[in-house]
Design an enzyme around this catalytic site. Structure first.
Site, PDB file in Angstrom:
ATOM      1  N   HIS A 145     -10.676   2.634   3.928  1.00 39.69           N
ATOM      2  CA  HIS A 145     -11.743   2.471   2.932  1.00 39.69           C
ATOM      3  C   HIS A 145     -13.116   2.265   3.553  1.00 39.69           C
ATOM      4  CE1 HIS A 145      -8.930   2.486  -0.304  1.00 39.69           C
ATOM      5  NE2 HIS A 145      -8.362   1.344   0.008  1.00 39.69           N
ATOM      6  N   ASP A 182      -1.444   6.655   2.059  1.00 38.66           N
ATOM      7  CA  ASP A 182      -1.676   5.345   1.442  1.00 38.66           C
ATOM      8  C   ASP A 182      -1.933   5.586  -0.060  1.00 38.66           C
ATOM      9  OD1 ASP A 182      -2.849   2.307   2.306  1.00 38.66           O
ATOM     10  OD2 ASP A 182      -3.621   3.122   0.425  1.00 38.66           O
ATOM     11  N   HIS A 184      -3.905   4.350  -2.052  1.00 42.03           N
ATOM     12  CA  HIS A 184      -5.312   4.293  -2.445  1.00 42.03           C
ATOM     13  C   HIS A 184      -6.085   5.460  -1.830  1.00 42.03           C
ATOM     14  CE1 HIS A 184      -3.724   0.094  -2.596  1.00 42.03           C
ATOM     15  NE2 HIS A 184      -4.220   0.201  -3.817  1.00 42.03           N
ATOM     16  N   ASP A 270       1.983   1.277   0.490  1.00 45.46           N
ATOM     17  CA  ASP A 270       1.705   0.671  -0.812  1.00 45.46           C
ATOM     18  C   ASP A 270       1.976   1.613  -1.989  1.00 45.46           C
ATOM     19  OD1 ASP A 270      -0.465   2.148   0.069  1.00 45.46           O
ATOM     20  OD2 ASP A 270      -1.882   0.478   0.043  1.00 45.46           O
TER      21      ASP A 270
END
Ligand code: 3YP
Ligand code: ZN
Length: 372
Positions: A145, A182, A184, A270
């Site tokens: 991120h 991931d 996200h 995740d």
């Protein structure tokens, strides 16, 4: 004799101080209670390392030693102001935050973040020079991120982007692919490599999970980079059915069209059924299948050169089994360790490709058009 798979863990990765908050900082005013384990407490990753050790898998891996990344390494992906601010806050008695107020680090935290970025670089170096065929860097804090100008979403420096930039600028590679599984959005590499075709950035993620305002299919890069950012947002609730379909019909064809010299996987766990920060339904065998697919396409187009970098994953119960499956697959070794949670997860679904999931992936197929 060295084995084909490199592996990186460092004790200090387990010392990342995520503070006394749970997800947001603890606050009497906001009534967010302090808690002993932040959702991103590093114990989850340490437990993965310990399963890799206790299962015996570690004996089949070539352990690599990370050195802290230098300022020049970081500045290939970040602004100097970001680097300087992290160092300044890291010197404070109670540390600071990577940029968005939910990414705390403790005093000296810059050193752990630099060691994580250095782990990513070391994995790339070892794979590139043939010391190992592939590598799993179990690094922490995560990176995907972090944008050029700021940390975000538990990430301080963008380890994957720093490693990709190292491959380009130090090793002279002209085509590096990042595959981000991931759950996200991989917004950091998207921001950093928006205008270049030297890095193909593919992110498969739960639609609008985090960040909630990015990761859409129509974000495709700009200038020379147009067509080299691929976002494949998936509806919540999907499992191996939709992930395998997305890999078979978009991710692998994109990699075949691009023919990277190196594939970097942003490997979060995740998207698992047990994760508190998402609503997807992968089990360890699903992650194993994705790893198999990437290994096969790496062998086909990238001389097998594959580096997995640890990103998210917040179930201390389940991340170890998901990670073990992936590292076993990389190493071509089975320890015979059963996924202890499989009995309670096996019948919950996720393996079937549902119509609305197929639609979401099919809509992303047009993104393959501009890759050459
Ligand atoms: C950061 C704040 C709320 C959601 C969280 C996501 C972190 C992560 O695992 N990114 O990959
Ligand atoms: Zn994540």
């Amino acid at each position: 004799m060295t084995s084909r798979t490199g592996y990186i863990w460092n004790t200090l990765y387990g010392w990342a101080d995520t503070g006394s908050g749970g997800l947001f900082p603890s606050s009497v005013e906001a009534l967010t209670q302090p808690i002993s384990h932040h959702v991103a407490h590093p114990d989850t990753k340490r437990r993965l390392h310990e399963l890799i050790a206790a299962s015996g898998l570690i004996k089949s891996l070539t352990q690599l030693e990370p050195s802290p990344a230098g300022k020049a390494d970081v500045l290939r992906a970040h602004d100097e102001a970001h680097y300087d601010r992290i160092l300044a806050e890291s010197a404070l008695p109670k540390g600071g935050d990577a940029g968005d107020g939910v990414s705390p680090f403790g005093q000296g935290g810059h050193h752990i973040a630099l060691l994580a970025a250095g782990g990513a670089i070391e994995a790339v170096r070892a794979v590139a020079d043939g010391t190992v065929d592939n590598a799993y860097a179990l690094i922490n804090p995560p990176g995907h991120h972090a944008e050029r100008a700021t940390g975000r979403g538990f990430c301080t420096f963008n380890n994957g982007a720093i490693a990709a930039a190292y491959a380009r600028e130090v090793l002279g590679m002209t085509r590096v692919a990042i595959v981000d599984w991931d759950v996200h959005h991989g917004n950091g590499a998207q921001d950093i490599f928006w205008e270049t075709s030297n890095v193909l950035n593919i992110s498969v993620h739960q639609n609008r999970c985090f960040p909630s305002n990015s990761g859409f299919r129509d974000e495709r890069g700009a200038g020379d980079g147009f067509g080299y950012t691929l976002n494949i947002p998936l509806p919540p609730g999907g499992g191996s059915g939709v992930y395998e379909y997305a890999f078979d019909t978009v991710v692998l064809p994109a990699l075949r069209a691009y023919r990277p010299e190196l594939i970097i996987v942003a490997s979060g766990f995740d998207a698992s059924m047990m994760d508190p920060l998402s609503r997807m339904m992968l089990r360890s065998e699903g992650f194993r299948a994705l790893a198999r697919k990437i290994l096969d396409v790496a062998a086909e187009v990238a001389d097998g050169k594959l580096v997995c970098l640890q990103e998210g994953g917040y179930s201390p119960h389940y991340v170890p089994f998901c990670g073990l499956a992936v590292v076993e697959e990389l190493a071509g070794v089975s320890t015979g360790t059963a996924d202890a949670l499989h009995p309670i997860l096996a019948d919950m679904g996720g393996d079937e490709l549902l119509p609305h999931e197929r639609e979401a992936v099919d809509a992303a197929r047009e993104l393959l058009a501009n890759i050459s």
